[in-house]
Scaffold this active site. Structure first.
Site, mmCIF file in Angstrom:
data_model
loop_
_atom_site.group_PDB
_atom_site.id
_atom_site.type_symbol
_atom_site.label_atom_id
_atom_site.label_comp_id
_atom_site.label_asym_id
_atom_site.label_seq_id
_atom_site.Cartn_x
_atom_site.Cartn_y
_atom_site.Cartn_z
ATOM 1 N N ASP A 1 62.404 71.811 22.472
ATOM 2 C CA ASP A 1 62.524 73.250 22.238
ATOM 3 C C ASP A 1 62.472 73.544 20.746
ATOM 4 O O ASP A 1 62.659 72.654 19.908
ATOM 5 C CB ASP A 1 63.839 73.779 22.826
ATOM 6 C CG ASP A 1 63.867 73.678 24.342
ATOM 7 O OD1 ASP A 1 62.789 73.771 24.957
ATOM 8 O OD2 ASP A 1 64.962 73.491 24.894
ATOM 9 N N HIS B 1 56.074 70.950 23.022
ATOM 10 C CA HIS B 1 57.000 72.012 23.425
ATOM 11 C C HIS B 1 57.414 71.881 24.892
ATOM 12 O O HIS B 1 58.339 72.554 25.346
ATOM 13 C CB HIS B 1 56.354 73.382 23.197
ATOM 14 C CG HIS B 1 57.336 74.456 22.836
ATOM 15 N ND1 HIS B 1 58.695 74.334 23.031
ATOM 16 C CD2 HIS B 1 57.161 75.691 22.282
ATOM 17 C CE1 HIS B 1 59.302 75.431 22.631
ATOM 18 N NE2 HIS B 1 58.389 76.277 22.169
#
Length: 500
Positions: free
Chosen positions: A475, A471
């Site tokens: 995204d 992450h």
């Protein structure tokens, strides 16, 4: 004539390296392109070949020193007169041989180059004992690194005269494993060295010789080979087997001391303690590092496999007849992932310090379970391969993985990984990232489930898909988009042909 040996170009954005190992020393004769030393950067290991034939002069940069690109490493005396230095040794050997019938040249058995970023190995098994006669290129021992097993062949014909690194010892790249005697007196020396292995012969009447370290420990502890169960190759007794045999008798008396109240020692007598292999230690370390380093998150979707299964059923016989390999599901998934990675390039990227490195190619890692543990062979440039080329590569690398024959190069450079837990019956899981990669796709079992399609409930072959991603660089939108594109490509394989 003096020739300078300099640091070669180390690669894009790499400006310095550390001198890891010198294979030659001043005064040694060298041939053109013979390896002189090995440099280690933060990304790769670089071997430096000799630019000319001659004799090693001075070593300017010693082992452990940091050097920049084009820095001076050493000097080499080359030219017509250079090779003259080692000549007297070669001429003197034949003259001395008739005079001393027992003379033999000593040849060192060294740890070979272990591969990029691998600096040490563990001696797993010696196939030969001191005093054994060996042929050139016959296997002497097997080394185990944290990634692959490496067999060490005899550098010449002769007799194994001394073992320097015993089974279980950790050795560095370029280190010394053993010594051999080769030449006129080598065979004659063999009988004098054979009594030690002969002591191991009564071990249950087996033809295989036990590990030297096991023989030594049995002699020290007064243990007979017949009381030890060998777990090595062909029933060979290893040091760990002797330790297990020693531990079991010690645990057995515990229940007798307190028969009414079973103690933990009872369980210990039924347990077996086995040291983790280098490969298993590395798997454990890297997986934990992945969890500690990456901001790992997993997103899920499901795919209707109807169209892929129908297409495979229709063409699998023609495919195998033409290409000589079976048409499986992995080529479809590889193609679908390549297609999705083009649209979401961050899933195919990696973080390097404060930089994001985007890869304009796809080196597809395909996770494979083996008896030794999980390995991930890499299919280089999968984005430019056909279905047949992908299937052939997966089949060949899968077989080499199961046989433990994968090279270091075959497991490096991956940019994205596919893991198929479905072959073991897994319905859903969250795969762990293979650092420094930023994405891994988990495939699962194909299972018939009732689905609502156009207002009707129908039975369809469904598979859950899982994408674990970092992450820090990917995204949620990019991760979901990637999975949706994979799903769309598999539910309508024609999209792959039209690049849609």
């Amino acid at each position: 004539m003096t020739v300078e040996v300099r640091v070669p170009t180390l690669g894009e954005s790499v400006t310095e390296a550390t001198v890891a190992t010198w294979f030659k020393k001043p005064g040694d004769a060298v041939a053109v392109d013979e390896m002189l030393c090995e440099l280690e950067t933060d990304k790769v290991t670089v071997e430096v070949p000799s630019p000319a034939a001659g004799v090693m002069g001075d070593i300017i940069a010693a082992e452990g020193e940091t050097v920049g690109v084009d820095a001076l490493l050493a000097t080499l005396n080359a030219g017509d007169g250079a090779p003259a230095a080692p000549a007297p040794k070669a001429d003197a050997a034949p003259a001395a041989a008739p005079a001393a019938a027992g003379s033999a040249a000593t040849v060192d058995v060294m740890v070979p180059t272990l591969g990029e970023s691998v600096t040490e190995a563990t001696v797993a098994t010696w196939f030969k004992a001191v005093g054994d006669t060996v042929e050139a290129d016959e296997m002497l021992c097997e080394l185990e690194t944290d990634k692959v097993s490496v067999e060490v062949p005899a550098p010449s014909a002769g007799v194994l005269s001394a073992i320097i690194a015993n089974e279980g010892d950790t050795v560095a790249a370029g280190g010394k494993l053993a010594e051999m005697s080769s030449g006129a007196g080598a065979v004659a020396a063999a009988p004098a060295a054979t009594p030690a292995p002969a002591a191991a012969a009564p071990a249950g009447g087996k033809d295989v010789e036990n590990a030297p370290s096991a023989n030594k420990l049995m002699a020290e502890k007064g243990v007979t080979p017949a009381s030890v169960t060998g777990t090595g190759k062909d029933g060979r007794i290893m040091k760990e087997d002797v330790l297990n045999a020693l531990n079991k008798p010690a645990a057995a008396p515990a229940p007798a001391a307190a028969p009414a109240a079973p103690r933990p020692a009872e369980d210990a007598a039924r347990e077996e303690r086995v040291k983790m292999t280098k490969l298993r230690q590395t798997i454990a370390r890297r997986l934990k590092e992945s969890q500690n380093t990456a901001a790992m998150l997993t997103t899920y979707n499901e795919v209707d496999m109807t169209e892929v299964m129908a297409l495979r059923k229709e063409y699998k016989d023609l495919f195998e007849k033409k290409h000589g390999v079976r048409l499986g599901f992995m080529s479809f998934f590889t193609k679908a992932c390549v297609h999705a990675l083009k649209e979401v390039p961050e899933v195919n990227a990696e973080i390097d310090g404060t930089d994001v490195v985007y890869k304009n190619y796809v080196n597809m890692g395909v996770a494979a379970g083996t008896p030794q543990g999980l390995v991930v062979p890499v299919i280089k440039d999968a984005d430019s391969m056909s279905f047949a080329e992908i299937e052939k590569a997966i089949s060949e690398k899968g077989k080499r993985a199961r046989d433990g024959k994968l090279s270091m190069a075959e497991m490096q450079g991956g940019t994205f990984t596919i893991s198929n837990g479905g072959v073991y019956g897994s319905l859903m899981s969250s795969p762990i990232l293979n650092p420094p990669q930023s994405g891994i796709l988990g495939m699962h079992k194909i299972q018939d489930r009732p689905m609502a399609i156009n207002g009707q409930v129908v039975i369809r072959p469904m598979m859950y898909l899982a994408l674990s991603y970092d992450h820090r660089i990917v995204d949620g939108k990019g991760a979901v988009t990637f999975l949706v594109r994979v799903k769309e490509a598999l539910e309508d394989p024609r999209r792959l042909l039209m690049d849609l």
